[in-house]
Design an enzyme around this catalytic site. Structure first.
Site, mmCIF file in Angstrom:
data_model
loop_
_atom_site.group_PDB
_atom_site.id
_atom_site.type_symbol
_atom_site.label_atom_id
_atom_site.label_comp_id
_atom_site.label_asym_id
_atom_site.label_seq_id
_atom_site.Cartn_x
_atom_site.Cartn_y
_atom_site.Cartn_z
ATOM 1 C CB VAL A 128 37.136 36.244 41.906
ATOM 2 C CG1 VAL A 128 38.075 37.400 42.177
ATOM 3 C CG2 VAL A 128 37.193 35.775 40.449
ATOM 4 C CG ASN B 224 39.493 43.963 35.447
ATOM 5 O OD1 ASN B 224 39.164 44.425 34.354
ATOM 6 N ND2 ASN B 224 40.625 43.285 35.614
ATOM 7 C CE1 TYR C 231 34.759 37.240 28.332
ATOM 8 C CE2 TYR C 231 34.056 38.301 26.293
ATOM 9 C CZ TYR C 231 34.719 38.352 27.510
ATOM 10 O OH TYR C 231 35.318 39.523 27.920
ATOM 11 C CE LYS D 122 33.488 39.602 30.943
ATOM 12 N NZ LYS D 122 34.038 40.268 32.130
ATOM 13 C CB ALA E 74 41.300 45.784 25.536
ATOM 14 C CB THR F 167 44.935 42.877 27.699
ATOM 15 O OG1 THR F 167 44.117 41.790 27.246
ATOM 16 C CG2 THR F 167 44.100 44.138 27.814
#
Ligand code: NAD
Length: 252
Positions: A58, A84, A149, A153, A182, A184
């Site tokens: 991306v 995402n 980060y 965001k 989360a 993940t």
């Protein structure tokens, strides 16, 4: 006899970063609700079964243009864009050099503009056009050691509102999910690097008012709610799925 069509029947969706974690959960849930789904990912081999996996970085404008064109050709159009894909960055504001700032902003922020711009002609053709971006609690509360980060965001949140304003009269809805920490592979990688992974995990769980990490399937529910063709009036929203971390002050 009345039949109820699946919620996403006829909807064509692309999910960036859909081969792992939150994106994979979202791709699976969109499929389960009747959508056709293309996954654009650096590592498309991890894309859920029955999605169309497309290799895509991306951060590459020509790469995104080619991947979005391929997705539109194979799905027959694009109604929903789930932005995402993202990468982390750790440390205080002096921790990352200019190249790291440029890279994180490119992958986390500019990619949202790049992918959405490539999909825009298709969204304009759709009667159910929706873009859902993936922000983070780091955009809304100050977290230690996350300067770069958090900046990326926060930019995703601001960009979501601006895009929503630009396209509300065209019927293209733009919203964002705001996940808490989360469960993940991303977090698994961070924990693996910690001196005491169990203690680090316990600390992250304790930081959440509901006492556990957010499951990727819970964020997928929110992605789907905001992308749903049944949801025609929700735009310009930043929806937290954070176990109360942003808004609650609890006592245990
Ligand atoms: P993950 O690492 O499990 O999955 C990320 C996916 O993005 C991977 O499949 C990876 O291959 C892909 N990707 C990375 N860089 C890419 C690029 N340049 N081009 C294409 N694909 C690329 O991560 P996750 O935890 O599922 O995170 C997904 C999103 O959710 C990210 O935007 C992240 O910032 C956000 N988020 C995560 C958390 C969390 O705690 N996990 C919390 C808030 C927000």
């Amino acid at each position: 006899m009345t039949t109820t069509a699946p919620e996403f029947a006829g909807i064509r969706a692309i999910v960036t970063g859909g081969a792992s974690g939150i994106g994979a959960a979202t791709a699976r849930e969109l499929l389960a609700r009747g959508a056709a789904v293309a996954v654009l990912d650096l590592a498309p081999d991890g894309a859920p079964e029955r999605t169309v996996p497309i290799a895509c970085d991306v951060s590459s404008t020509p790469g995104v243009a080619a991947a979005v064109a391929e997705a539109a050709a194979r799905l027959g159009g694009i109604d929903v864009v789930i932005n995402n894909a993202g990468i982390g960055a750790q440390g205080q504001v002096d921790a990352n050099d200019d190249a790291e700032w440029a890279r994180a902003l490119d992958v986390n922020v500019t990619s949202v503009a790049r992918v959405t711009t490539a999909a825009l002609p298709h969204l304009r053709e759709s009667p159910s056009a929706a873009v859902v971006n993936t922000s983070s609690i780091a955009a809304q509360v100050g977290l230690p050691e996350r300067a770069l980060y958090s900046a990326t965001k926060g930019a995703v949140a601001a960009l979501t509102l601006a895009m929503a304003a630009d396209w509300v009269h065209e019927g293209i809805r733009v919203n964002a999910v705001v996940p808490g920490t989360a469960n993940t592979p991303w977090i698994a990688r961070l924990l693996a690097k910690a001196e005491d992974p169990d203690a680090e995990r316990a600390a992250l769980e304790a930081r959440q008012p509901h006492g556990r990490l957010v499951e990727p399937e819970e964020v997928a529910e929110a992605h789907c709610y905001l992308a749903s063709p049944r949801n025609r009036s929700t735009t310009g929203q930043l929806l937290a799925i954070d176990g109360g971390m942003i808004t609650l002050r609890t006592r245990r």
